[in-house]
Design a protein around this motif. Structure first.
Motif, PDB file in Angstrom:
ATOM      1  N   PHE A  97      38.510  72.819 -67.922  1.00 23.75           N
ATOM      2  CA  PHE A  97      37.871  73.816 -68.791  1.00 23.75           C
ATOM      3  C   PHE A  97      36.711  74.515 -68.083  1.00 23.75           C
ATOM      4  O   PHE A  97      36.534  75.718 -68.201  1.00 23.75           O
TER       5      PHE A  97
ATOM      6  N   GLN B 106      48.300  83.507 -62.042  1.00 26.56           N
ATOM      7  CA  GLN B 106      49.061  84.684 -61.613  1.00 26.56           C
ATOM      8  C   GLN B 106      48.237  85.532 -60.656  1.00 26.56           C
ATOM      9  O   GLN B 106      48.737  86.009 -59.651  1.00 26.56           O
TER      10      GLN B 106
ATOM     11  N   ILE C  89      50.697  89.557 -71.259  1.00 25.13           N
ATOM     12  CA  ILE C  89      51.080  88.455 -72.152  1.00 25.13           C
ATOM     13  C   ILE C  89      50.898  88.844 -73.616  1.00 25.13           C
ATOM     14  O   ILE C  89      51.792  88.665 -74.442  1.00 25.13           O
TER      15      ILE C  89
ATOM     16  N   CYS D 176      36.170  79.294 -75.418  1.00 25.66           N
ATOM     17  CA  CYS D 176      36.139  77.840 -75.628  1.00 25.66           C
ATOM     18  C   CYS D 176      35.624  77.083 -74.397  1.00 25.66           C
ATOM     19  O   CYS D 176      34.963  76.059 -74.566  1.00 25.66           O
TER      20      CYS D 176
ATOM     21  N   GLN E 265      48.316  84.240 -57.283  1.00 22.92           N
ATOM     22  CA  GLN E 265      49.558  84.631 -56.613  1.00 22.92           C
ATOM     23  C   GLN E 265      49.445  86.050 -56.051  1.00 22.92           C
ATOM     24  O   GLN E 265      49.884  86.326 -54.946  1.00 22.92           O
ATOM     25  N   TYR E 266      48.835  86.938 -56.858  1.00 22.97           N
ATOM     26  CA  TYR E 266      48.706  88.333 -56.399  1.00 22.97           C
ATOM     27  C   TYR E 266      47.880  88.418 -55.121  1.00 22.97           C
ATOM     28  O   TYR E 266      48.033  89.348 -54.347  1.00 22.97           O
TER      29      TYR E 266
ATOM     30  N   ALA F  75      40.319  81.634 -76.716  1.00 21.52           N
ATOM     31  CA  ALA F  75      40.722  81.124 -75.407  1.00 21.52           C
ATOM     32  C   ALA F  75      39.644  81.381 -74.356  1.00 21.52           C
ATOM     33  O   ALA F  75      39.363  80.527 -73.518  1.00 21.52           O
TER      34      ALA F  75
ATOM     35  N   PRO G  79      47.030  90.456 -66.240  1.00 25.32           N
ATOM     36  CA  PRO G  79      48.019  89.482 -66.725  1.00 25.32           C
ATOM     37  C   PRO G  79      47.853  89.200 -68.224  1.00 25.32           C
ATOM     38  O   PRO G  79      48.855  89.076 -68.937  1.00 25.32           O
ATOM     39  N   GLN G  80      46.614  89.123 -68.704  1.00 26.32           N
ATOM     40  CA  GLN G  80      46.388  88.887 -70.134  1.00 26.32           C
ATOM     41  C   GLN G  80      46.991  90.004 -70.965  1.00 26.32           C
ATOM     42  O   GLN G  80      47.606  89.777 -72.001  1.00 26.32           O
TER      43      GLN G  80
ATOM     44  N   ALA H 216      41.632  88.344 -64.689  1.00 30.95           N
ATOM     45  CA  ALA H 216      42.640  87.836 -65.611  1.00 30.95           C
ATOM     46  C   ALA H 216      43.130  88.939 -66.552  1.00 30.95           C
ATOM     47  O   ALA H 216      44.137  88.794 -67.226  1.00 30.95           O
TER      48      ALA H 216
ATOM     49  N   ALA I  90      43.237  73.279 -75.436  1.00 28.62           N
ATOM     50  CA  ALA I  90      43.926  73.302 -74.152  1.00 28.62           C
ATOM     51  C   ALA I  90      45.087  74.288 -74.166  1.00 28.62           C
ATOM     52  O   ALA I  90      45.287  75.038 -73.205  1.00 28.62           O
ATOM     53  N   VAL I  91      45.833  74.299 -75.270  1.00 29.98           N
ATOM     54  CA  VAL I  91      46.997  75.186 -75.331  1.00 29.98           C
ATOM     55  C   VAL I  91      46.566  76.646 -75.205  1.00 29.98           C
ATOM     56  O   VAL I  91      47.072  77.394 -74.357  1.00 29.98           O
ATOM     57  N   LEU I  92      45.582  77.039 -76.017  1.00 33.61           N
ATOM     58  CA  LEU I  92      45.126  78.432 -75.983  1.00 33.61           C
ATOM     59  C   LEU I  92      44.548  78.791 -74.617  1.00 33.61           C
ATOM     60  O   LEU I  92      44.819  79.849 -74.063  1.00 33.61           O
ATOM     61  N   TYR I  93      43.788  77.873 -74.076  1.00 35.74           N
ATOM     62  CA  TYR I  93      43.104  78.132 -72.820  1.00 35.74           C
ATOM     63  C   TYR I  93      44.085  78.231 -71.650  1.00 35.74           C
ATOM     64  O   TYR I  93      44.015  79.133 -70.822  1.00 35.74           O
ATOM     65  N   LEU I  94      45.044  77.284 -71.635  1.00 33.42           N
ATOM     66  CA  LEU I  94      46.019  77.314 -70.542  1.00 33.42           C
ATOM     67  C   LEU I  94      46.856  78.581 -70.595  1.00 33.42           C
ATOM     68  O   LEU I  94      47.139  79.208 -69.582  1.00 33.42           O
ATOM     69  N   TRP I  95      47.191  78.974 -71.811  1.00 30.50           N
ATOM     70  CA  TRP I  95      48.111  80.089 -71.991  1.00 30.50           C
ATOM     71  C   TRP I  95      47.432  81.433 -71.725  1.00 30.50           C
ATOM     72  O   TRP I  95      47.977  82.295 -71.043  1.00 30.50           O
ATOM     73  N   LEU I  96      46.218  81.613 -72.232  1.00 29.59           N
ATOM     74  CA  LEU I  96      45.598  82.938 -72.178  1.00 29.59           C
ATOM     75  C   LEU I  96      44.507  83.089 -71.113  1.00 29.59           C
ATOM     76  O   LEU I  96      44.020  84.189 -70.891  1.00 29.59           O
ATOM     77  N   VAL I  97      44.090  82.005 -70.484  1.00 32.25           N
ATOM     78  CA  VAL I  97      43.073  82.137 -69.443  1.00 32.25           C
ATOM     79  C   VAL I  97      43.571  81.594 -68.104  1.00 32.25           C
ATOM     80  O   VAL I  97      43.608  82.310 -67.110  1.00 32.25           O
ATOM     81  N   LEU I  98      43.988  80.327 -68.131  1.00 35.93           N
ATOM     82  CA  LEU I  98      44.320  79.717 -66.846  1.00 35.93           C
ATOM     83  C   LEU I  98      45.601  80.297 -66.249  1.00 35.93           C
ATOM     84  O   LEU I  98      45.679  80.574 -65.056  1.00 35.93           O
ATOM     85  N   TRP I  99      46.599  80.485 -67.099  1.00 37.36           N
ATOM     86  CA  TRP I  99      47.869  81.021 -66.621  1.00 37.36           C
ATOM     87  C   TRP I  99      47.701  82.423 -66.012  1.00 37.36           C
ATOM     88  O   TRP I  99      48.127  82.655 -64.877  1.00 37.36           O
ATOM     89  N   PRO I 100      47.025  83.342 -66.710  1.00 49.15           N
ATOM     90  CA  PRO I 100      46.779  84.648 -66.083  1.00 49.15           C
ATOM     91  C   PRO I 100      46.007  84.526 -64.767  1.00 49.15           C
ATOM     92  O   PRO I 100      46.240  85.284 -63.836  1.00 49.15           O
ATOM     93  N   THR I 101      45.103  83.551 -64.700  1.00 47.37           N
ATOM     94  CA  THR I 101      44.336  83.397 -63.475  1.00 47.37           C
ATOM     95  C   THR I 101      45.217  82.911 -62.333  1.00 47.37           C
ATOM     96  O   THR I 101      45.096  83.371 -61.195  1.00 47.37           O
TER      97      THR I 101
ATOM     98  N   PRO J 276      54.380  89.803 -59.419  1.00 48.30           N
ATOM     99  CA  PRO J 276      54.823  89.204 -58.177  1.00 48.30           C
ATOM    100  C   PRO J 276      54.965  87.695 -58.320  1.00 48.30           C
ATOM    101  O   PRO J 276      54.389  87.095 -59.210  1.00 48.30           O
TER     102      PRO J 276
END
Lengths: 443, 320, 277
Positions: free
Chosen positions: C111, B57, C129, C151, B60-61, C148, C125-126, C122, B44-55, A10
């Motif tokens: 963090f 989302q 991805i 950390c 949004q749900y 991820a 969505p994980q 999560a 930061a890259v790994l964390y933003l991509w695999l943790v924060l971004w899914p969160t 969504p």
């Protein structure tokens, strides 16, 4: 693959940004991870489940079977060997998730066909979810349909289409140690409520715990709701009624059930509210308790734990003496065998399901796993299965506990049972339950 | 405990302790070196991509009725939050249980791990062996811990009731996890048993950064053990306490596996905490949107409690 | 009184340590004994000594040879995850501890927020991805997600400790012309050794026991890690506890060894502290 990418997301989320992040992550991590290239540490997806399946109906290649019964692994492996012998070039691999995990994520994992060419579903919520998501292929025309006892496979059908075959036949009824019953002077399973309480009194008088109730294990503790409700409910679909608002937990029939359950609790073991499943299993297997109020799915465990006495089923018959109860007991048909609509190897998957549906193979499965099956003309060799086989012919109701598709409403109803055995009156407990049901239905 | 001279000694040690603490707090006024950002980048890259971004989302749900699977969903605005805060008895119950569990675990586990760390601070052979033993429960899986304790708490066969019976206290026998008013605290004991050794490790690391000369100076002045603890150990171990308290808080809120495997949240939701409730909403009822809304509130709660606790820890260390 | 107090204290300390040792040893002994019983013996006498010890559990555990593969997978996943998480986290913690003002606080807060996220939320969505980039069913995917997810804890703990280091140390190094990389290598890392060791132990435990992500991402038995492989002995209704516990013991052995080994760094830490004073 695209199906998965676009599905269930969504909100408008720009794919480009995500791919950018993904790219960034891959480059950033790539260098560091190069040092970690041990076995299996490559990015190429496994090919074990996706070969074969030429599509034209020839059975060959690898078929992946996705299910939740790790105790059945060996039995299914030896059936798979028979399958491979019949179809040269074909083989079956198993992917097994624990039942919890299977319930929560199987739909997500199987729907693009990357695993589970053939798969299974729990009766009720999960089966509905699978059909809503178009995960299951239509098996109405399969030769296997005729192999099953027709009324036992209705949980695998929807709107006239047979999507799957419930394979296991379970009786979710109290198990009675008939040795202990005979010692207490009870020679036959009671047919009305007073006689039932009479049996419990006799058992108590003989110095054993009449019932070992696993109060602290919800999945097992509330199996008792099945026979408690089967003849109390105004219709066989009493819990569907509670869920859709036709009936209420405060209706007389449920108050009666709660009152009867309260009576029953006088015969439970000491401190039953905290009892674990393993604890009651030990009590029952050692002959210190006469009734294990769960179901036939625990037969194998009782035997493994050393219980060697004869066992019969003792459903709660809640009706008064002189009236004929509508149902003699309950059954459940689950472990629904099905073919994935997105299977990489549809021909193999279909052939595997049909193979399992043959009486000889179903018998092999049943005897190896101590489970009754829904397939016709099966000869049981396991003595427990033989002893209980007459129940297949009796007037039984499809276990009503699984009529609930909403877990919150189900817990509310089940928790009213806990409430009446830990101090509440049936009326209070029923009102508390109905309050939660109303909240849920309003929301 | 002797009370003579307490005030004078207190003041002197407060001074020593403050001196030791002051330096790290001083700030350089110069500009940040931009190269430092490169240090943060890989994580930061790994964390933003695999943790924060899914969160994100998931947040949004929380505004939808998504079931976790379908392509179709409806936007509900804040309706999920309305339902949660307006009339969800079970959510309220789980919220209360989470707080009770958290408080019991944080107080019990922090105290126990600090006491153990102080007792085992010196590197003698026995101490090293005992540390390994105390640490041992941590390496077990939650499922085995739940099983071990189910044999402790089992009312019929359990170790607890057997021991009570052996010492003649039969009347004290309990249904343990079946006791709706106390089951959550009995589970807190298991959680403490499970993780105190891990926090002890953090405390040992913290205690070992305290310069030995502070204690030597204190001993020369003949202070009591309590004064030593109050004015040297406690303030100087504050960074470790902050970590232990924050981590324990989060861990206790998330103690999903243990509770799921021992009681499943029962009896009658007596041990339901927010993480088990969220799981049920998402994967039993497939109300993913609603579960997401529950977790948004959950995250806010954790953040709030953590900030409050950090304040409390900092304050108690400064008062020393 | 002055003489009696220390011995009394010593006795109290000794009693406390002994009681807590018992609280851990007794249940663990039950587990150990269980591995030498059959299921029936276990149910008959859960706390008794194994009267006729059997090694059947260990034999069944080793049967089929899958244990070796999953042990190797676990070693690879845990080893890589711990080392890489430590690498990216010490780098990040050093950066955060050295970035002054609101920017440092903001990055730290970002963090720290990750600590609060419930894994179950999560998770879906994980999954999407990881599958999308084709890293499901691969150890690499597991390693990435492990880094991820853990950390934030590592950065949280390490930043806390690095901030307690006196800034003079870094300023002195700066005057000597050291860039950030050299400061990280020659000042921050050696001084933070005890806390890095503490975090390493943390990460070891988390990665070694992690079950959620292998369950989610790994379907190929050849890529299963140890905790996932052990689930074979836990069925829908029947759990083979003796074998499961034998597996748990085998699986925890490396962890205890790792802890014993890593304790050396605490010793190193205290020695450094003593000589400094």
């Amino acid at each position: 693959m695209n199906h998965v990418l676009s599905a269930g997301r969504p909100g408008r989320t720009p794919v480009s940004r995500r791919s950018f992040l993904a790219g960034l992550g891959a480059t950033g991590a790539g260098a560091m991870l190069a040092a970690c290239g041990g076995p299996g540490a490559t990015a190429t997806p496994s090919s074990s489940a996706s070969t074969g399946g030429t599509g034209s109906g020839t059975v060959g290649g690898v078929t992946n079977f996705y299910h939740w019964r790790s105790e059945d692994r060996a039995a299914l492996d030896s059936l798979a060997a028979g399958f491979a012998a019949r179809y040269p070039g074909a083989s079956v691999t198993q992917t097994i998730d624990p039942s919890e995990q299977y319930q929560s994520t199987a739909a997500q994992k199987a729907r693009d066909g990357s695993i589970g060419d053939a798969l299974t579903a729990f009766r009720g919520t999960q089966f509905n979810q699978f059909t809503e998501q178009d995960i299951l292929a239509d098996l109405s025309g399969s030769v296997a349909v005729g192999n099953y006892v027709a009324n036992l496979i209705t949980p695998g059908a929807q709107d006239g289409t047979q999507y799957g075959f419930p394979y296991q036949l379970i009786f979710n009824m109290p198990l009675l140690n008939t040795d202990l019953a005979e010692k207490a002077g009870v020679s036959e399973v009671p047919k009305d409520w007073d006689a039932y309480l009479g049996m419990l009194d006799a058992l108590k008088g003989s110095g054993v715990d009449p019932i070992a109730w696993p109060g602290n294990d919800p999945a097992n503790a509330f199996q008792i709701i099945n026979t408690l409700a089967m003849n109390n409910g105004p219709t066989p679909e009493m819990f569907i009624g509670i869920q859709d608002g036709t009936y209420k937990a405060t209706d007389d029939w449920w108050i009666t059930s709660l009152t009867q359950f309260q009576q029953l609790s006088a015969y439970f073991q000491q401190n039953f509210a905290g009892a674990s499943n393993d604890g009651v299993l030990a009590l029952y297997s050692q002959g210190r308790a006469a009734i294990l109020p769960t179901g036939t799915y625990q037969l194998a465990q009782v035997r493994a734990a050393g219980g060697s006495f004869p066992i019969d089923l003792a459903p709660l018959i809640t009706t008064a003496a002189g009236t004929t109860p509508a149902f003699e007991g309950v059954f459940n048909a689950t472990f629904i065998l099905a073919v994935n609509a997105a299977a990489k190897n549809p021909a193999g998957a279909r052939a595997w399901v049909e193979f399992l549906s043959e009486p000889a193979n179903a018998a092999a499965y049943a005897n190896a796993t101590s489970q009754h099956v829904t397939v016709k003309d099966v000869t049981y060799e396991n003595p427990d299965l033989q002893a209980l086989a007459p129940w297949v012919e009796k007037k039984t109701l499809l276990a009503p506990r699984f009529q609930f598709t909403d877990a919150d409403i189900r817990s509310a109803v089940e928790n009213s049972l806990v409430a009446v055995v830990t101090g509440s009156s049936p009326e209070q407990a029923a009102e508390a339950a109905q309050a939660i049901i109303d909240e849920k239905r309003g929301g | 405990m002797s009370t003579t001279d307490t005030t004078a000694t207190d003041v002197r040690f407060a001074e020593v302790a403050t001196r030791a603490r002051r330096n790290p707090r001083r700030r350089s006024s110069r500009r940040n070196d931009p190269r430092l950002l490169l240090f943060v980048l890989p994580a930061a890259v790994l964390y933003l991509w695999l943790v924060l971004w899914p969160t994100v989302q998931a947040v949004q749900y929380s505004l939808t009725d998504w079931d976790g699977l379908s392509v179709a969903y409806r936007n509900l605005g804040l309706a999920n939050y309305d339902r949660l805060l307006g009339g969800d008895t079970v959510f309220g119950q789980a919220f209360g249980n989470s707080l009770k569990f958290m408080l019991a675990v944080v107080i019990g586990q922090t105290t126990l791990s600090l006491v153990l760390a102080m007792a085992l601070q010196r590197n003698t052979r026995t101490n090293i062996a005992l540390r390994a033993l105390y640490f041992f429960p941590t390496v077990l899986s939650s499922v085995s811990v739940a099983f071990v304790w189910s044999f402790v708490y089992d009312p019929t066969f359990g170790l607890a009731n057997s021991l009570l019976s052996a010492v003649g206290l039969d009347s004290w026998q309990q249904p343990w996890l079946g006791d709706q008013s106390r089951a959550i605290y009995y589970l807190a004991i298991v959680q403490i048993w499970f993780h105190a050794g891990q926090m002890m490790v953090v405390y040992i690391a913290g205690l070992q950064t305290i310069p030995a000369d502070l204690y030597e100076a204190a001993d020369l002045d003949g202070v009591t053990r309590w004064q030593r603890f109050r004015h040297i150990t406690w303030p100087l171990v504050a960074p470790a306490t902050a970590i232990v308290v924050a981590y324990t808080t989060i861990q206790s809120f998330k103690a999903f596996d243990l509770i799921f495997a021992s009681t499943g949240g029962g009896p009658n939701h007596a041990t339901e905490i927010l993480s088990t409730l969220i799981y049920n909403s998402a994967f039993r009822n497939f109300e993913f949107g609603y579960a997401a809304a529950q977790s948004v509130i959950f995250v806010v709660l954790i953040a709030l409690v953590t900030v409050l606790q950090q304040r409390a820890v900092a304050l108690s260390a400064r008062r020393a | 009184m002055a003489v009696a107090a220390p011995t009394l204290r010593g006795a109290t300390r000794g009693a406390l340590l002994a009681v807590y040792a018992l609280i851990i040893l007794v249940p663990m002994t039950v587990v150990l004994f269980t591995t030498f019983k059959t299921s029936a013996q276990m149910y008959a006498s859960p706390f008794g000594l194994p009267t006729s010890p059997t090694f059947a559990s260990f034999a069944e555990l080793l049967d089929g040879g899958r244990l070796g593969t999953s042990l190797l997978n676990s070693v690879i996943v845990t080893g890589c995850s711990v080392v890489l998480t430590l690498l990216v986290s010490t780098l990040a913690a050093f950066g955060i501890a050295r970035i002054h003002g609101w920017l440092g606080i903001a990055i730290f807060g970002l963090f720290a927020a990750g600590l609060a996220v419930p894994a179950q939320v999560a998770m879906i969505p994980q999954y999407v991805i990881v599958k999308q980039i084709g890293l499901d069913n691969s150890l690499l995917g597991l390693i990435l997600i492990n880094i991820a997810v853990t950390c934030p804890v590592a950065i949280f703990i390490l930043t806390g400790f690095l901030k307690t280091l006196p800034t003079e140390l870094f300023e002195a190094a700066e005057i000597d012309g050291a860039g950030p990389l050299r400061m990280y290598r020659s000042v921050a890392l050696p001084l933070a050794a005890p806390s890095v060791a503490a975090v390493a132990i943390f990460l070891f435990v988390m990665h070694w026991n992690d079950l959620l992500y292998p369950l989610l991402f790994i379907t190929d038995p050849a890529k299963a890690t140890l905790p996932k492989a052990l689930l074979d002995f836990k069925g829908e209704y029947t759990t083979n506890y003796p074998v499961l516990f034998a597996g748990v013991l085998v699986a925890s052995a490396p962890m205890v060894l790792a802890y014993v080994f890593l304790q050396r760094y605490f010793v190193a830490g205290i020695t450094a502290g003593a000589t400094k004073g």
